[in-house]
Design a protein around this motif. Structure first.
Motif, PDB file in Angstrom:
ATOM      1  N   GLY A  45       0.904  -1.105  -0.021  1.00  0.00           N
ATOM      2  CA  GLY A  45       0.106   0.079  -0.050  1.00  0.00           C
ATOM      3  C   GLY A  45       0.976   1.449  -0.182  1.00  0.00           C
ATOM      4  O   GLY A  45       2.004   1.324   0.414  1.00  0.00           O
ATOM      5  N   THR A  46       0.346   2.183  -0.257  1.00  0.00           N
ATOM      6  CA  THR A  46       1.149   3.594  -0.604  1.00  0.00           C
ATOM      7  C   THR A  46       0.540   4.781   0.154  1.00  0.00           C
ATOM      8  O   THR A  46      -0.641   4.850  -0.091  1.00  0.00           O
ATOM      9  N   PRO A  47       1.101   5.397   0.837  1.00  0.00           N
ATOM     10  CA  PRO A  47       0.470   6.617   1.442  1.00  0.00           C
ATOM     11  C   PRO A  47       0.268   7.614   0.591  1.00  0.00           C
ATOM     12  O   PRO A  47       0.823   7.958  -0.558  1.00  0.00           O
ATOM     13  N   ALA A  48      -0.806   8.218   0.542  1.00  0.00           N
ATOM     14  CA  ALA A  48      -1.384   9.455  -0.346  1.00  0.00           C
ATOM     15  C   ALA A  48      -1.792  10.562   0.314  1.00  0.00           C
ATOM     16  O   ALA A  48      -2.595  11.244  -0.271  1.00  0.00           O
ATOM     17  N   GLY A  49      -1.064  11.143   1.106  1.00  0.00           N
ATOM     18  CA  GLY A  49      -1.339  12.464   1.831  1.00  0.00           C
ATOM     19  C   GLY A  49      -2.507  12.285   2.833  1.00  0.00           C
ATOM     20  O   GLY A  49      -3.108  11.153   2.932  1.00  0.00           O
ATOM     21  N   PRO A  50      -2.822  13.286   3.484  1.00  0.00           N
ATOM     22  CA  PRO A  50      -3.977  13.559   4.234  1.00  0.00           C
ATOM     23  C   PRO A  50      -5.353  13.182   3.502  1.00  0.00           C
ATOM     24  O   PRO A  50      -5.588  13.422   2.203  1.00  0.00           O
ATOM     25  N   SER A  51      -6.157  12.296   4.145  1.00  0.00           N
ATOM     26  CA  SER A  51      -7.479  11.933   3.283  1.00  0.00           C
ATOM     27  C   SER A  51      -8.583  13.057   3.391  1.00  0.00           C
ATOM     28  O   SER A  51      -8.470  14.195   4.252  1.00  0.00           O
ATOM     29  N   ALA A  96     -12.052  -9.127  16.203  1.00  0.00           N
ATOM     30  CA  ALA A  96     -12.889  -9.810  15.113  1.00  0.00           C
ATOM     31  C   ALA A  96     -11.676 -10.110  14.374  1.00  0.00           C
ATOM     32  O   ALA A  96     -10.660  -9.682  14.200  1.00  0.00           O
ATOM     33  N   ASP A  97     -12.021 -11.067  13.491  1.00  0.00           N
ATOM     34  CA  ASP A  97     -11.304 -11.868  12.785  1.00  0.00           C
ATOM     35  C   ASP A  97     -11.537 -11.453  11.127  1.00  0.00           C
ATOM     36  O   ASP A  97     -12.795 -11.541  10.738  1.00  0.00           O
ATOM     37  N   PHE A  98     -10.495 -11.131  10.254  1.00  0.00           N
ATOM     38  CA  PHE A  98     -10.730 -10.868   8.956  1.00  0.00           C
ATOM     39  C   PHE A  98      -9.616 -11.704   8.171  1.00  0.00           C
ATOM     40  O   PHE A  98      -8.513 -11.811   8.698  1.00  0.00           O
ATOM     41  N   PRO A  99     -10.013 -11.871   6.807  1.00  0.00           N
ATOM     42  CA  PRO A  99      -9.067 -12.407   5.883  1.00  0.00           C
ATOM     43  C   PRO A  99      -8.381 -11.322   5.162  1.00  0.00           C
ATOM     44  O   PRO A  99      -8.694 -10.065   5.386  1.00  0.00           O
ATOM     45  N   THR A 100      -7.149 -11.652   5.048  1.00  0.00           N
ATOM     46  CA  THR A 100      -5.773 -10.724   4.349  1.00  0.00           C
ATOM     47  C   THR A 100      -5.875 -11.051   2.827  1.00  0.00           C
ATOM     48  O   THR A 100      -6.404 -12.015   2.607  1.00  0.00           O
ATOM     49  N   TRP A 101      -5.186 -10.184   2.396  1.00  0.00           N
ATOM     50  CA  TRP A 101      -4.903 -10.270   0.675  1.00  0.00           C
ATOM     51  C   TRP A 101      -3.581  -9.821   0.434  1.00  0.00           C
ATOM     52  O   TRP A 101      -3.011  -9.059   1.327  1.00  0.00           O
ATOM     53  N   GLY A 102      -3.032 -10.370  -0.690  1.00  0.00           N
ATOM     54  CA  GLY A 102      -1.471  -9.909  -1.001  1.00  0.00           C
ATOM     55  C   GLY A 102      -0.441 -10.306   0.026  1.00  0.00           C
ATOM     56  O   GLY A 102      -0.797 -11.254   0.789  1.00  0.00           O
ATOM     57  N   VAL A 109      -5.699  -0.939   6.861  1.00  0.00           N
ATOM     58  CA  VAL A 109      -6.775  -1.667   6.728  1.00  0.00           C
ATOM     59  C   VAL A 109      -6.704  -2.102   5.364  1.00  0.00           C
ATOM     60  O   VAL A 109      -7.457  -2.943   5.045  1.00  0.00           O
ATOM     61  N   VAL A 110      -6.021  -1.485   4.500  1.00  0.00           N
ATOM     62  CA  VAL A 110      -5.651  -1.633   3.016  1.00  0.00           C
ATOM     63  C   VAL A 110      -5.421  -3.058   2.882  1.00  0.00           C
ATOM     64  O   VAL A 110      -5.589  -3.786   1.930  1.00  0.00           O
ATOM     65  N   ALA A 111      -4.740  -3.816   3.834  1.00  0.00           N
ATOM     66  CA  ALA A 111      -4.194  -5.034   3.877  1.00  0.00           C
ATOM     67  C   ALA A 111      -5.397  -6.103   4.068  1.00  0.00           C
ATOM     68  O   ALA A 111      -5.207  -7.232   3.859  1.00  0.00           O
ATOM     69  N   VAL A 112      -6.381  -5.597   4.448  1.00  0.00           N
ATOM     70  CA  VAL A 112      -7.481  -6.475   4.913  1.00  0.00           C
ATOM     71  C   VAL A 112      -8.704  -6.670   3.965  1.00  0.00           C
ATOM     72  O   VAL A 112      -8.915  -5.597   2.820  1.00  0.00           O
TER      73      VAL A 112
END
Length: 335
Positions: free
Chosen positions: A60-66, A98-104, A168-171
């Protein structure tokens, strides 16, 4: 006479090898859909750089303030679980997770809710036991991290398979934050009441960071997270001080880091320090808890010569123990 001087030299004020490398990790598996093209990280990813070190890769890449929430494009389900937190005094605290799947692959798990903080591990969906994570809270850092069209400003506090913070992008979820998981204060700062536990969690990571074994002791080398592999480097890592860490004398005398306290005031996350002598007999340990009401022993984390990272019962600084050890409180906790 001194247990710490006979079983381990303490720390060095002049470390010589500051070569940083990759970081550890572990957890399970799950199908996923993704609207963006997946990329495989090059070999440089093994250096365990933070997400800020890559552009358009699986970290994932940071893209500055949301400037607003961005919906993710993944489908998933979550499973509620319960985890037992480490004891913070009289007893254990149970928190919902809570349990979540990952990707990548090659997602960095950070020491704090800040993508610039040290790595404490990695998440790789393709690795055994790493295709799922569990999280008990999340933090809105205000800094967006993106991978393809998916972006989020949230970092989740993981309780497994690695303890630390993960974007959270990794989830593998269709939202930009974890559904049903509490949100704590933002800015990537330690949360009130949680900073001591985070320190202990970071200390625990070195027990298994060396491919499932403890980090070996060294006054000259630094570990993969950039911290010196002696007792004060270890304590500096747990406290989140700048790499490669200060020395034992600094931990005891720098009032921007610690202040003296009475022995009876010790609570989880405090330090017991012997700052006398040379680098072969100074030592510092991280207090976790008293073992009994009589306070005749305690459990602590330490990095000791001839062994490496340890989590064991000690009597340093107690009556009948090594009197050179004095109790100190890290000022970062604000108490």
């Amino acid at each position: 006479m001194y247990e710490h001087s006979s079983t381990h030299p303490a720390d060095s004020t002049t470390p010589t090898d500051h070569t940083a490398a990759g970081g550890p990790a572990e957890h399970r598996r799950s199908p996923f859909r993704r609207a963006v093209v997946r990329r495989v990280l090059p070999a440089v990813a093994a250096a365990c750089l933070g997400v800020t070190g890559f552009t358009g890769l699986a970290h994932g890449t940071p893209a500055g303030p949301s400037v607003g929430a961005t919906k993710l494009t993944r489908d998933t389900t979550t499973t509620a679980t319960t985890v037992s937190a480490r004891t913070t005094g009289a007893g254990s605290v149970r928190q919902s997770a809570a349990d979540f799947p990952t990707w990548g692959t090659r997602w960095v798990v950070h020491a704090t809710a800040d993508t610039g903080s040290p790595s404490v591990g990695m998440i790789n969906k393709a690795a055994p036991g790493q295709d799922r994570i569990s999280a008990d809270y999340q933090v809105d850092t205000g800094r967006k991290v993106c991978e393809g069209s998916a972006c989020s400003t949230f970092m989740a506090h993981l309780t497994g398979p690695v303890t630390g913070f993960l974007s959270v992008v990794a989830v593998d979820i269709p939202q930009d934050r974890l559904p049903g998981v509490p949100v704590q204060g933002g800015g990537g700062q330690p949360q009130p009441g949680g900073s001591r536990q985070e320190m202990l969690n970071r200390a625990a990571t070195w027990l298994t960071a060396n491919n499932g074994s403890q980090v070996p002791y060294s006054q000259a080398k630094v570990w993969k997270d950039g911290y010196r592999q002696d007792c004060s480097g270890y304590a500096s890592m747990a406290l989140g001080l700048p790499t490669p860490g200060t020395n034992t004398v600094g931990l005891a005398t720098d009032r921007s880091i610690t202040r003296p306290i009475a022995l009876g005031e010790l609570i989880p996350g405090d330090l017991l320090i012997d700052a006398a002598g040379d680098n072969n007999n100074r030592h510092v340990v991280i207090f976790e808890k008293w073992n009994n009401e009589a306070h005749s022993s305690y459990t602590a984390y330490e990095q000791r010569g001839g062994h490496g990272t340890d989590h064991r019962t000690l009597t340093y600084g107690l009556p009948g123990g090594d009197a050179e050890f004095k109790p100190y409180r890290p000022v970062t906790f604000g108490d």
